[in-house]
Design a protein around this motif. Sequence first.
Motif, PDB file in Angstrom:
ATOM      1  N   MET A 170       8.532   8.796   2.042  1.00 20.89           N
ATOM      2  CA  MET A 170       7.161   9.220   1.712  1.00 20.89           C
ATOM      3  C   MET A 170       6.847  10.594   2.285  1.00 20.89           C
ATOM      4  N   MET A 224      -3.086   2.724   8.246  1.00 20.49           N
ATOM      5  CA  MET A 224      -3.009   4.176   8.113  1.00 20.49           C
ATOM      6  C   MET A 224      -2.349   4.720   9.372  1.00 20.49           C
ATOM      7  N   ARG A 225      -1.444   5.571   9.190  1.00 18.53           N
ATOM      8  CA  ARG A 225      -0.589   6.192  10.216  1.00 18.53           C
ATOM      9  C   ARG A 225      -0.964   5.844  11.669  1.00 18.53           C
ATOM     10  N   PRO A 284      -1.342   2.671  12.716  1.00 16.48           N
ATOM     11  CA  PRO A 284      -2.455   1.724  12.588  1.00 16.48           C
ATOM     12  C   PRO A 284      -2.679   0.982  13.908  1.00 16.48           C
ATOM     13  N   PHE A 325       1.188   7.731   4.091  1.00 15.23           N
ATOM     14  CA  PHE A 325       0.536   7.442   5.377  1.00 15.23           C
ATOM     15  C   PHE A 325       0.173   5.973   5.543  1.00 15.23           C
ATOM     16  N   GLY A 326       0.879   5.085   4.853  1.00 16.48           N
ATOM     17  CA  GLY A 326       0.596   3.653   4.956  1.00 16.48           C
ATOM     18  C   GLY A 326      -0.065   3.090   3.715  1.00 16.48           C
ATOM     19  N   GLU A 333       4.730   7.818  13.839  1.00 13.87           N
ATOM     20  CA  GLU A 333       3.379   7.356  14.153  1.00 13.87           C
ATOM     21  C   GLU A 333       2.945   7.646  15.578  1.00 13.87           C
ATOM     22  N   GLN A 342       5.959   2.673  -0.697  1.00 14.06           N
ATOM     23  CA  GLN A 342       6.769   2.845   0.508  1.00 14.06           C
ATOM     24  C   GLN A 342       7.821   1.747   0.616  1.00 14.06           C
ATOM     25  N   GLY A 359       7.459   1.910   6.960  1.00 15.02           N
ATOM     26  CA  GLY A 359       6.203   1.840   7.686  1.00 15.02           C
ATOM     27  C   GLY A 359       6.540   1.435   9.100  1.00 15.02           C
ATOM     28  N   GLY A 360       5.560   1.546   9.982  1.00 15.14           N
ATOM     29  CA  GLY A 360       5.819   1.173  11.362  1.00 15.14           C
ATOM     30  C   GLY A 360       6.896   2.016  12.011  1.00 15.14           C
TER      31      GLY A 360
END
Length: 732
Positions: free
Chosen positions: A460, A342-343, A345, A234-235, A699, A203, A499-500
């Motif tokens: 992703m 994970m998604r 988080p 998904f992370g 997310e 990612q 991410g995030g």
Amino acid sequence: MSPQPQAAVGAPLSRVDGRLKVTGKAQYAADFDPDGVVHAVVVDSTVALGRITGIDARAAEAQPGVLTVISHLNAPTLEYRDNPGGYNPPGRRLRAFQDDQILFHGQPVAVVVATTLEVAQHAADLVEVEYELRKPTTDMSGSPAGGTPQNYARGDAAAALDSAAVRMDMTYGLARNHHNAMEPHATVARWDGDRLTVWDKTQWVQGTRNELAAVFGIPQDSVRVISPFVGGAFGNASRVWPQTTIAAVAAREAKRPVKLALTREQLYFHVGYRPTYEYRVRVGSDRRGRVTGMIHDLRSETSRYETHGEPILSLGQMLYDTPNVRMTHRSVPLDVNTPTWMRGPGYATASYAVESAMDELAYEVGVDPIELRLRNEPEDDPSDGLPFSTRRLRECLATGAREFGWNRRNPRPRSTRDGDWLIGTGMAAGAYHTRRDPAQASVRLDADGTALVQSAASDMGPGTYTSMTQVAADALGLTMRNVTFRLGDSLMPPAPLQGGSKTMASVGSAVQDGCDKLRQQAIKLAVEDERSPLYGVDPADVVVRGGRLHVRDNPVRGETYRQLMARNNRTRLEANGSYTPGEEVERFSTHAYAATFAEVAVDARLGLVRVRRMLGVYDAGRIISPKLADSQALGAMVGGIGTALLEHTVTDHRDGRIVNANLADYLVPVNADVPDLRAIYLEGEDTEADPLGVKGLGEVVQVGVAPAVANAVFHATGRRIRELPITAEVML
Ligand code: MOS
């Protein structure tokens, strides 16, 4: 600067890379075949704790086609320097083949490199490893916490609870979940002298580059990471897992490019997972459901060598206007591999406990669950006192209630039947912090009127190729067809981790900035060119549409990019865009919000839970790509159904082995488990969040799904299950 007409942004377009994906032309990590590539297969530890006392690789090495077998007995010593800008959790990261210690079941202990995959697989089976075994501890319940707890407090929660008219005390449990993306983690590594090229599932191409440089102790410039397509993550492709390093080690030792793809089974221990949690919530409220105090006590699993961290306390701090809150989170080190994000988080996990507790409180005080949330809605962020940039959770709840038909519901649990099925509805609120990071993008417009935009981002699955093309197309005044967006190469302009939920805000803003600059450059060229029909026009009055620059209020007066560039002998125009989050990040509390509604049917005799329909309503700021937003929202509902009803990684605590490390025994929702799903996005943008007005979507859509389902199960049956997943066995 004149605002550009928005034609692509906001339009429900299909993925620009859809054709590549469905025709098999999209290249994922394991699809790359550099000349002379050979294959690696990892041998995993069959014990969870102890040390290796011997490795006999002779039979493996004797196989025709085997090039080398590498273990701690012969592996090169790697530097494993610190990587300060990376996302390694505190601790000492797992070092591939650097010593004889076994820290978890399935830990890589050797790698076989052979000319074909089949030979490598066979030879890997022939490697004999002996261990000195110690008794592992993998069960969190009853195991002591380690390290320093993570604490938060405001007001006096204990006193508030003591004096509360209504007091409740619940403990919720969440099972370990694995990401189980369709694409397994895979790496192809090639050395050219001192330079390393890696095709990887990641990612964050530049994060992987930096980590590999740190592991090998070489300059970041000596590493190139390429990852144009990721088949879901998904992370789990946020940090570098051992197999990426192992592939690079194997390539260096074998002096050949090496391909290493994990098996489905290895995805349960070579890479991370959403950790097991115990989440105790104590709530104090008045008789009308105004929450006066909350105490959260959490425990979660981590490995012995790293302390996994995620924003687990955030949701409980900011979702409700509770004056007195105390939170403690303790990590429990076990003989397992390290968990990861994970998604959603933290937030998604916390939402199950917080939103179940609110539901329980609603029944306790006899207030409708939506009304209860409205009574606890804050004006400012109670965790830091900051004003919300935008917070439209009330609207999410109201819209959801209307569209879902909430008021047709009989509030009494176990009051509605459909033959053998008990019918119930439930809801939950959710929030997710809007994250932004610096990003850059390069933009090039060619003389044929087509543009190329690049940034070292990832896609992703959310549709970054498409959404960035939409932003660029509108900012440049081009059609979608005439814009190409490229990503996934560490040589491209810097981009953060995908991410995030921060890619749209961060990379999107950089793309828009670069395209704005290029468009203004072209407009300047035109208005200063005596031969241009736009000569002398105020640049602020010029817009570009369909590749043609014209006066905003007089579309007849203008010319195309192509005409302008040809006349000025320009083969290309170029610009660089950048985005850096400003002080708005400190001045406002910025979150995306969700309200999720579920209807379930529970077979009164068999305990089977079926989700009948779901609705999500989101305040996520501006929606750039509505069709892809739906694929995020609906996909997250599917994931949440999994967490609520099916997904559970099972470890045999006698030996620390995961017993359902496959997609037959680890259940995920399939088509038959997934009902009608619907997503609604509140219209509007968050002008404080970032230049695009987006708050991140990928997310927040996951936060609140599992508790909405669990709350519906309670409403259907009158039974409160405080442990996920709610399987038929549990219901019986
Ligand atoms: Mo996400 S768990 O930040 O990829």
